[in-house]
Design a protein around this motif. Structure first.
Motif, PDB file in Angstrom:
ATOM      1  N   MET A 100       0.834  -1.197   0.000  1.00 44.51           N
ATOM      2  CA  MET A 100       0.000   0.000   0.000  1.00 44.51           C
ATOM      3  C   MET A 100       0.870   1.248   0.000  1.00 44.51           C
ATOM      4  O   MET A 100       0.722   2.130  -0.824  1.00 44.51           O
ATOM      5  N   SER A 101       1.813   1.276   0.950  1.00 41.34           N
ATOM      6  CA  SER A 101       2.575   2.502   1.108  1.00 41.34           C
ATOM      7  C   SER A 101       3.417   2.787  -0.131  1.00 41.34           C
ATOM      8  O   SER A 101       3.422   3.899  -0.640  1.00 41.34           O
TER       9      SER A 101
ATOM     10  N   THR B 137       2.974   1.709  -3.193  1.00 41.24           N
ATOM     11  CA  THR B 137       2.142   2.006  -4.345  1.00 41.24           C
ATOM     12  C   THR B 137       1.697   3.466  -4.334  1.00 41.24           C
ATOM     13  O   THR B 137       1.808   4.166  -5.319  1.00 41.24           O
ATOM     14  N   THR B 138       1.216   3.908  -3.147  1.00 32.90           N
ATOM     15  CA  THR B 138       0.721   5.272  -3.046  1.00 32.90           C
ATOM     16  C   THR B 138       1.817   6.270  -3.357  1.00 32.90           C
ATOM     17  O   THR B 138       1.626   7.216  -4.105  1.00 32.90           O
ATOM     18  N   HIS B 139       2.992   6.015  -2.793  1.00 31.84           N
ATOM     19  CA  HIS B 139       4.062   6.975  -2.959  1.00 31.84           C
ATOM     20  C   HIS B 139       4.508   7.044  -4.416  1.00 31.84           C
ATOM     21  O   HIS B 139       4.764   8.117  -4.939  1.00 31.84           O
TER      22      HIS B 139
ATOM     23  N   GLN C 154       2.732   6.519  -7.047  1.00 30.01           N
ATOM     24  CA  GLN C 154       1.761   7.107  -7.954  1.00 30.01           C
ATOM     25  C   GLN C 154       1.643   8.610  -7.770  1.00 30.01           C
ATOM     26  O   GLN C 154       1.155   9.290  -8.650  1.00 30.01           O
ATOM     27  N   ALA C 155       2.091   9.109  -6.612  1.00 31.25           N
ATOM     28  CA  ALA C 155       2.062  10.564  -6.431  1.00 31.25           C
ATOM     29  C   ALA C 155       3.075  11.187  -7.383  1.00 31.25           C
ATOM     30  O   ALA C 155       4.175  10.667  -7.551  1.00 31.25           O
ATOM     31  N   PRO C 156       2.706  12.296  -8.036  1.00 28.35           N
ATOM     32  CA  PRO C 156       3.641  12.901  -8.977  1.00 28.35           C
ATOM     33  C   PRO C 156       4.908  13.358  -8.264  1.00 28.35           C
ATOM     34  O   PRO C 156       4.859  13.899  -7.171  1.00 28.35           O
TER      35      PRO C 156
ATOM     36  N   HIS D 287      -5.290  -1.563  -4.021  1.00 26.82           N
ATOM     37  CA  HIS D 287      -3.953  -1.011  -3.842  1.00 26.82           C
ATOM     38  C   HIS D 287      -3.750   0.270  -4.631  1.00 26.82           C
ATOM     39  O   HIS D 287      -2.789   0.978  -4.400  1.00 26.82           O
TER      40      HIS D 287
ATOM     41  N   GLY E  32      -4.570   5.257  -3.526  1.00 22.64           N
ATOM     42  CA  GLY E  32      -3.925   6.561  -3.477  1.00 22.64           C
ATOM     43  C   GLY E  32      -4.065   7.311  -4.784  1.00 22.64           C
ATOM     44  O   GLY E  32      -4.465   8.462  -4.816  1.00 22.64           O
ATOM     45  N   GLY E  33      -3.748   6.622  -5.880  1.00 20.81           N
ATOM     46  CA  GLY E  33      -3.844   7.263  -7.182  1.00 20.81           C
ATOM     47  C   GLY E  33      -5.262   7.654  -7.510  1.00 20.81           C
ATOM     48  O   GLY E  33      -5.513   8.733  -8.036  1.00 20.81           O
TER      49      GLY E  33
ATOM     50  N   LEU F 183      -6.214  10.900  -5.789  1.00 18.87           N
ATOM     51  CA  LEU F 183      -5.685  12.113  -6.415  1.00 18.87           C
ATOM     52  C   LEU F 183      -6.491  12.465  -7.659  1.00 18.87           C
ATOM     53  O   LEU F 183      -6.832  13.628  -7.870  1.00 18.87           O
TER      54      LEU F 183
ATOM     55  N   PRO G  76       2.004   7.300   4.565  1.00 22.30           N
ATOM     56  CA  PRO G  76       1.486   7.449   3.186  1.00 22.30           C
ATOM     57  C   PRO G  76       0.144   8.154   3.104  1.00 22.30           C
ATOM     58  O   PRO G  76      -0.082   8.949   2.185  1.00 22.30           O
TER      59      PRO G  76
ATOM     60  N   GLN H  75       0.674  11.778   3.400  1.00 22.43           N
ATOM     61  CA  GLN H  75       1.298  12.289   2.174  1.00 22.43           C
ATOM     62  C   GLN H  75       0.252  12.479   1.085  1.00 22.43           C
ATOM     63  O   GLN H  75       0.267  13.466   0.353  1.00 22.43           O
TER      64      GLN H  75
ATOM     65  N   MET I 269      -0.879  15.917  -0.783  1.00 23.59           N
ATOM     66  CA  MET I 269      -0.907  16.092  -2.238  1.00 23.59           C
ATOM     67  C   MET I 269      -2.234  16.710  -2.676  1.00 23.59           C
ATOM     68  O   MET I 269      -2.280  17.590  -3.546  1.00 23.59           O
TER      69      MET I 269
END
Lengths: 116, 205
Positions: free
Chosen positions: A1-2, A4-6, A8-10, B20, B23-24, B27, B172, B175, B179
């Motif tokens: 999870m962590s 993946t999220t990081h 995908q962040a630009p 999973h 997060g994307g 955003l 995360p 974060q 964002m």
């Protein structure tokens, strides 16, 4: 999870922010200077400041909002372009319609009192 | 009875993360929300454009707008954009202290922006240029105050994020939230470009 999220962040870079900020300062200072000091004729000033605003919006979009062809698989860019078209239709369309409506209305005011 | 309700409530918790890509998706979803917000501002800009020359005997833009004040506010908001950017860079490098410090500076700049705007509004109202005076002023106060309200909610969100960062650090989820707030904050700066150009600069031209 962590992870993946990081991932995908630009990814943001310091240079993009600094360049974006410097460009924005120029594109803000020039319109204010033109208007406050009456450098050009009103018509020319209006065109320059509108062009500067459009340029600055694009600079913010690329440098600060990180909209590009790869972020979110291009979906942010697609949504942005779609919204830009809608915003233009709403604003330009409203002004266009209301300008012609005003121009084509029968004169009101004095004539109102004469109505039965 | 109480025992069954207890078990009922516990079953509502999702114990495993299923998606999973959450997060994307967050955003992108938040971006779509911002685009809908852009349409709200588009309608307010259109309203202002249509009504901006209907003074009803009240003051015109040239008589009431103070460009030095607007230039100050524009500078404050522009600087707050790059301080938020520095906060994002610090977050990317995993520096919690620097992230919080830049966030706090951004929040103070945002508060200064709202303060200057409230000062401008109170000056206008004392001069007799209230929203009730004319269609032009109604549209002006609606558009500019809606933007100011967005900035105020952005500051509230900033404060919440500072508390969350203090309690839980740069995990995360935080974060991801930062964002989203980044997009929100920079988007407000983009709207302000439209406001200072179309309302103030073209108004006094």
């Amino acid at each position: 999870m962590s992870d993946t999220t990081h991932d995908q962040a630009p990814h943001v870079s310091r240079s993009a922010y600094v360049y974006g900020f410097l460009l924005s300062v120029v594109l803000t200072a020039v319109p204010f200077w033109l208007v406050m000091n009456h450098v050009l004729a009103p018509q020319a000033t209006a065109m320059v400041i509108i062009a500067a605003a459009v340029a600055q919006i694009l600079v913010h979009t690329v440098c600060f909002l990180h909209v590009n062809t790869s972020s979110e698989g291009g979906w942010t860019l697609l949504a942005y372009a779609f919204t830009a078209v809608l915003v233009l239709i709403v604003i330009v369309g409203s002004l266009w319609i209301m300008y012609h409506l005003n121009a084509n209305m029968m004169p009101m005011g004095d004539g109102m009192d004469a109505q039965p | 009875m109480s025992a069954t309700s207890m078990t009922d409530t516990t079953t509502f918790y999702v114990t495993e993360e299923e998606h999973h890509e959450a997060g994307g998706a967050t955003l992108l979803g938040f971006w779509i929300y911002l685009m809908s917000d852009a349409l709200i501002f588009a309608t307010l800009f259109a309203t202002y454009g249509v009504l901006s020359s209907n003074f009803a005997g009240g003051p015109s833009p040239r008589e009431i707008f103070e460009l030095p004040l607007v230039a100050l506010n524009t500078a404050i908001l522009l600087v707050s954009s790059i301080t938020y950017g520095f906060s994002m860079i610090a977050m990317q490098e995993g520096k919690l202290g620097a992230t919080k410090a830049w966030l706090a500076i951004t929040g103070l700049l945002g508060a200064a922006f709202v303060g200057v705007e409230l000062y401008e509004f109170s000056t206008l109202i004392h001069e007799g240029a209230t929203p009730q005076t004319s269609a032009f002023l109604s549209a002006f106060f609606t558009l500019v105050a809606t933007h100011g309200l967005h900035v105020s909610f952005g500051i509230l969100w900033l404060v919440v994020m500072l508390v969350q960062l203090s309690q839980r650090g740069l995990h995360p989820e935080n974060q991801r939230r930062l964002m989203c707030l980044s997009m929100f904050w920079h988007f407000l700066d983009v709207v302000w470009i439209g406001v200072f150009t179309f309302v103030y600069l073209l108004g006094v031209l």
